[in-house]
Write a protein that holds these residues in place. Structure first.
Motif, PDB file in Angstrom:
ATOM      1  N   GLU A 159       3.524  -1.779   6.198  1.00 21.52           N
ATOM      2  CA  GLU A 159       4.123  -1.215   7.375  1.00 21.52           C
ATOM      3  C   GLU A 159       3.978  -2.138   8.670  1.00 21.52           C
ATOM      4  OE1 GLU A 159       3.964   3.182   7.182  1.00 21.52           O
ATOM      5  OE2 GLU A 159       1.838   2.546   6.965  1.00 21.52           O
ATOM      6  N   ARG A 160       4.874  -2.014   9.593  1.00 21.55           N
ATOM      7  CA  ARG A 160       4.890  -2.807  10.793  1.00 21.55           C
ATOM      8  C   ARG A 160       3.349  -2.408  11.302  1.00 21.55           C
ATOM      9  NH1 ARG A 160       7.882  -5.587  13.736  1.00 21.55           N
ATOM     10  NH2 ARG A 160       9.823  -5.105  12.551  1.00 21.55           N
ATOM     11  N   SER A 161       2.923  -1.333  11.295  1.00 26.31           N
ATOM     12  CA  SER A 161       1.700  -0.930  11.909  1.00 26.31           C
ATOM     13  C   SER A 161       0.353  -1.393  11.014  1.00 26.31           C
ATOM     14  CB  SER A 161       1.407   0.440  11.730  1.00 26.31           C
ATOM     15  OG  SER A 161       1.335   1.290  10.560  1.00 26.31           O
ATOM     16  N   TRP A 167       1.585   8.501  -0.711  1.00 31.53           N
ATOM     17  CA  TRP A 167       3.139   8.387  -0.407  1.00 31.53           C
ATOM     18  C   TRP A 167       3.754   9.694  -0.597  1.00 31.53           C
ATOM     19  CZ3 TRP A 167       5.641   5.553   2.354  1.00 31.53           C
ATOM     20  CH2 TRP A 167       7.166   5.579   2.477  1.00 31.53           C
ATOM     21  N   GLU A 220       3.886  13.299   5.721  1.00 37.74           N
ATOM     22  CA  GLU A 220       3.620  12.494   6.737  1.00 37.74           C
ATOM     23  C   GLU A 220       3.393  11.072   6.595  1.00 37.74           C
ATOM     24  OE1 GLU A 220      -0.268  14.352   4.969  1.00 37.74           O
ATOM     25  OE2 GLU A 220       1.618  14.928   5.288  1.00 37.74           O
ATOM     26  N   ASN A 221       3.346  10.752   5.434  1.00 41.11           N
ATOM     27  CA  ASN A 221       3.159   9.304   5.023  1.00 41.11           C
ATOM     28  C   ASN A 221       4.285   8.389   4.984  1.00 41.11           C
ATOM     29  OD1 ASN A 221       0.531   9.681   5.403  1.00 41.11           O
ATOM     30  ND2 ASN A 221       0.202  10.133   3.164  1.00 41.11           N
ATOM     31  N   HIS A 222       5.602   9.249   4.935  1.00 41.51           N
ATOM     32  CA  HIS A 222       6.880   8.480   4.809  1.00 41.51           C
ATOM     33  C   HIS A 222       7.171   8.012   6.046  1.00 41.51           C
ATOM     34  CE1 HIS A 222       8.266  10.545   1.077  1.00 41.51           C
ATOM     35  NE2 HIS A 222       7.138  10.749   1.012  1.00 41.51           N
ATOM     36  N   HIS A 223       7.347   6.700   5.846  1.00 39.43           N
ATOM     37  CA  HIS A 223       7.814   5.878   7.138  1.00 39.43           C
ATOM     38  C   HIS A 223       8.924   4.908   6.855  1.00 39.43           C
ATOM     39  CE1 HIS A 223       3.353   6.571   8.014  1.00 39.43           C
ATOM     40  NE2 HIS A 223       3.975   7.056   9.017  1.00 39.43           N
ATOM     41  N   GLY A 224      10.005   4.849   7.503  1.00 39.21           N
ATOM     42  CA  GLY A 224      11.391   4.114   7.140  1.00 39.21           C
ATOM     43  C   GLY A 224      11.024   2.712   6.702  1.00 39.21           C
ATOM     44  N   GLU A 225      10.339   1.982   7.490  1.00 41.25           N
ATOM     45  CA  GLU A 225      10.111   0.873   7.317  1.00 41.25           C
ATOM     46  C   GLU A 225       9.173   0.340   6.332  1.00 41.25           C
ATOM     47  OE1 GLU A 225       9.301  -1.280  10.778  1.00 41.25           O
ATOM     48  OE2 GLU A 225      10.912  -0.613  11.840  1.00 41.25           O
ATOM     49  N   ALA A 226       8.495   1.164   5.544  1.00 38.27           N
ATOM     50  CA  ALA A 226       7.447   0.920   4.674  1.00 38.27           C
ATOM     51  C   ALA A 226       7.879   0.453   3.521  1.00 38.27           C
ATOM     52  CB  ALA A 226       6.465   2.273   4.446  1.00 38.27           C
TER      53      ALA A 226
END
Length: 175
Positions: A64-66, A81, A85-91
């Motif tokens: 991820e970006r982070s 996953w 709460e762990n779903h991030h669009g860019e992951a």
């Protein structure tokens, strides 16, 4: 009074020069890549904190970006996953392709997109703690392992907490 004024004027002028120089500096652009990265001997699992290098079988990572989160097994990564709460669009999620990698030492040059992989569940293969999900880029390679070792082939979207818990219960009952 003119001495105080002169000192203050020099301090203000110095501050202005510093601010102008800082404003002229180009901002440093952080480079971001969503590509898979190699595992290192000191990497710890994001979920359990264990050293990843000490286990056979495929590993997983989320980029991820982070930052990058690494996992000692595909099951640990998918279990993490599956929590909303762990779903991030860019992951981007990656796992080892065990069709092109030795079981005891997965090759980091063969990391594949976890969402496109085929998984074999229910084998007696050893991995990190809990469930072993053998990951493959090829359906044919996954079916071959399932035929040789037992188990069944699933796609990423078919793996849920029930599958992970069922497999854990099965692996505990055989020991």
């Amino acid at each position: 009074m003119s001495n105080l004024y002169s000192t203050t004027a020099r301090a203000v002028a110095g501050l202005m020069v510093c601010l102008l120089l800082a404003a002229c500096d180009k901002p440093v652009q952080a480079t971001y890549s969503d590509a898979a990265t190699a595992f290192h001997p000191s990497d710890e699992c994001h979920v359990c904190g264990m050293i990843i290098d000490g286990f056979p079988g495929p590993k997983g990572e989320v980029v991820e970006r982070s930052g990058i989160k690494k996992f000692c097994s595909t099951a640990e990564m998918i279990g993490w996953w599956l929590q909303p709460e762990n779903h991030h669009g860019e992951a981007r999620l990656y796992v080892h392709d065990m069709g092109r990698s030795p079981w005891n030492a997965p090759n980091d040059s063969h990391l594949i997109d976890a969402k496109d992989a085929f998984y074999v569940v229910g084998t007696q293969l050893k991995g990190a703690m809990g469930v072993v999900l053998a990951s493959f880029s090829s359906q044919q390679a996954a079916e071959k392992l399932a035929a040789e070792q037992g188990g069944r082939v699933l796609r990423f979207s078919e793996i849920d907490q029930a599958v992970l818990q069922q497999q854990t219960a099965m692996s505990h009952s055989t020991h």
